[in-house]
Enzyme design. Structure first.
Site, PDB file in Angstrom:
ATOM      1  N   ASP A   1      -6.012   2.049  -3.407  1.00 31.54           N
ATOM      2  CA  ASP A   1      -7.261   1.846  -2.672  1.00 31.54           C
ATOM      3  C   ASP A   1      -7.595   3.036  -1.780  1.00 31.54           C
ATOM      4  O   ASP A   1      -8.589   3.022  -1.063  1.00 31.54           O
ATOM      5  CB  ASP A   1      -7.239   0.545  -1.859  1.00 31.54           C
ATOM      6  CG  ASP A   1      -6.209   0.544  -0.741  1.00 31.54           C
ATOM      7  OD1 ASP A   1      -5.392   1.490  -0.671  1.00 31.54           O
ATOM      8  OD2 ASP A   1      -6.205  -0.408   0.062  1.00 31.54           O
ATOM      9  N   SER A  29       0.819  -1.211   0.000  1.00 32.09           N
ATOM     10  CA  SER A  29       0.000   0.000   0.000  1.00 32.09           C
ATOM     11  C   SER A  29       0.855   1.265   0.000  1.00 32.09           C
ATOM     12  O   SER A  29       1.611   1.518  -0.929  1.00 32.09           O
ATOM     13  CB  SER A  29      -0.957  -0.047   1.186  1.00 32.09           C
ATOM     14  OG  SER A  29      -1.898   0.985   1.131  1.00 32.09           O
ATOM     15  N   ASP A  41      -1.234   1.168  -3.997  1.00 32.75           N
ATOM     16  CA  ASP A  41      -2.126   0.149  -4.557  1.00 32.75           C
ATOM     17  C   ASP A  41      -3.489   0.727  -4.930  1.00 32.75           C
ATOM     18  O   ASP A  41      -4.404  -0.016  -5.266  1.00 32.75           O
ATOM     19  CB  ASP A  41      -2.281  -1.038  -3.609  1.00 32.75           C
ATOM     20  CG  ASP A  41      -3.016  -0.692  -2.327  1.00 32.75           C
ATOM     21  OD1 ASP A  41      -3.018   0.499  -1.940  1.00 32.75           O
ATOM     22  OD2 ASP A  41      -3.577  -1.601  -1.690  1.00 32.75           O
ATOM     23  N   ASP A  45      -2.635   6.152  -3.659  1.00 33.55           N
ATOM     24  CA  ASP A  45      -1.476   5.558  -3.003  1.00 33.55           C
ATOM     25  C   ASP A  45      -0.964   4.399  -3.848  1.00 33.55           C
ATOM     26  O   ASP A  45      -1.440   4.162  -4.960  1.00 33.55           O
ATOM     27  CB  ASP A  45      -1.791   5.140  -1.567  1.00 33.55           C
ATOM     28  CG  ASP A  45      -2.739   3.954  -1.483  1.00 33.55           C
ATOM     29  OD1 ASP A  45      -3.465   3.716  -2.462  1.00 33.55           O
ATOM     30  OD2 ASP A  45      -2.757   3.258  -0.452  1.00 33.55           O
TER      31      ASP A  45
END
Length: 450
Positions: free
Chosen positions: A249, A104, A247, A245
């Site tokens: 999400d 992340s 990833d 960010d």
């Protein structure tokens, strides 16, 4: 097995090539999850695997593939793909399991493994504990025979599929034509799909953070470093800035003046718009204990509820499912729109904000501050050993702070689930007092951790 040896609040995460983020652990995850999700039905079983752009993805991905194929499961490789895209593709391809390789917003030297069930939702604590239990056993007797090994193949159109799914969430009556949008992809998983979706919806797109090299994910860019987005918005005189960010999400947004809009304000904006259009389900919004008191007051003025959960988008999603809500999220920018996705999705949340912006005749700066936030302060205290939250001095400092803030304020002190940090937060109507009690509690934590 009740104590977690590998899984934290959001899958397995740690420094790459250091326990637990090693190829050996990834292999065992594949073997154990393959065994758990392989039914007795006489059919081929399948897992989809996506990743962000970290260098260590080249180590973790083949180890997972080896584990799953040796357990007799076919593997479909998606390549760089947002976490919510992996959840979507898990359901779309009717897979038994989905895996995202990402840490992340963490530095590029970290990595992680997130697992999704066949319904596209993150696995429950109970399921993760089942996998951990299997990882601690000998799995050699569960290996598939040579004639039943799984096959691995790449899904060439996975990114195009996600783009089309994202575009379908934007109101058909609207277009992004006429909007100049900065999109910062953090050199991460959405570096191709996010600019493509915005462009195909009609926007003039200014991409930032779209040149990943394996080591620059989240580096001075993305939602955790909004300065790059702000600089581009001012330089190109954009109407809005969007930063994802690693990833994708979560997101951050800034208005045309470069002022950052946090997740609470984004949820307030979407909730108000959806409530006016009779689209908001559940009679309110689900957020975590970290969301600002101002959001709760804003919703209350509109006869809407704010349901609070523990930190983590998995906790938010669980409460949304239980209560029939279709909007929830975190102040950090994880926004869950359950009409469209089973987990947080930065791009989909941005599209809902853009829909409000495009449908009206006001600039983003007029929409950015939906409510006046209550004074809130958060301080992170890093520690390397011990259990500072069990200290009597820390407990006394927390109790004293709660007494001084009274009923109109709150204190939250918790350990991070992904980093060796103690997060100290307080809010209330007296900004000076809020700042003072946070400093005192943080000081007590530092002494206890010394």
């Amino acid at each position: 097995m009740s104590k977690r040896a590998f899984f934290g609040t959001d899958g397995i995460r740690g420094e790459a090539n250091t326990h637990p983020m090693t190829a050996e652990v990834a292999l065992r995850v594949g073997l154990a999850a393959g065994r758990l999700f392989r039914s007795r039905e006489e059919r081929r079983h399948m897992v989809v695997i996506g990743k962000d752009t970290r260098l260590s993805g080249y180590m973790v991905e083949p180890a997972l593939v080896a584990g799953f194929t040796s357990a007799g499961m076919d593997v479909r490789l998606l390549g760089p793909m947002p976490t919510p895209g992996v959840a979507m593709m898990t359901r779309s391809l009717r897979a038994d399991l989905g895996v995202m390789i990402s840490a992340s917003h963490n530095p590029w030297t970290d990595n992680g493994i997130k697992l999704f069930g066949p319904d596209g939702y993150k696995l429950s604590d109970a399921r993760e504990l089942e996998i951990e239990a299997l990882m601690g056993q000998s799995l050699s007797e569960d290996l598939a025979p040579a004639t039943a090994l799984g096959r691995a193949a790449r899904v060439d159109d996975s990114q195009a599929r996600y783009v089309e799914i994202a575009k379908a969430t934007f109101p058909r009556r609207l277009s992004l034509s006429g909007l100049r949008i900065v999109i910062d992809c953090a050199n991460g998983a959405a570096y191709k799909v996010a600019p493509a979706a915005l462009y195909e919806l009609g926007a003039e797109v200014i991409p930032v953070g779209v040149a990943p090299n394996g080591m620059n994910i989240n580096e001075e860019c993305g939602s955790t470093h909004p300065e790059a987005m702000i600089k581009a918005v001012k330089e190109y005189r954009a109407d809005i800035g969007i930063a994802l960010d690693g990833d994708a999400d979560r997101l951050a947004i800034c208005d045309e003046k470069g002022r950052v809009v946090d997740g609470d304000q984004i949820m307030a904006l979407i909730a108000d718009n959806w409530a006016r259009r009779n689209r908001l389900a559940g009679g309110g919004v689900v957020a975590t204990v970290m969301s600002n008191l101002g959001l709760e007051r804003f919703l209350g003025e509109r006869n809407l509820r704010l349901e609070r959960t523990a930190v983590g988008d998995r906790s938010v999603m669980m409460r949304m499912r239980e209560g029939g809500y279709n909007l929830g999220g975190e102040a950090s920018g994880h926004i869950i729109l359950s009409d469209f996705s089973t987990t947080g999705d930065g791009l989909l949340a941005a599209l809902q904000v853009l829909a409000v912006l495009k449908a009206g005749d006001r600039p983003m700066s007029a929409l950015a501050r939906q409510f006046e936030p209550a004074p809130q302060k958060l301080e992170n205290v890093r520690f390397t050993s011990g259990k500072p939250l069990e200290s009597e001095a820390v407990k006394a400092a927390i109790a004293d702070a709660e007494h001084r803030l009274g009923a109109g304020g709150r204190v939250l002190v918790r350990a991070s689930g992904t980093e060796p940090l103690i997060r100290v937060m307080a809010e209330g109507d007296d900004e000076t007092l809020v700042s003072q009690v946070v400093s005192e509690i943080a000081g007590a934590v530092r002494k206890a951790a010394a």
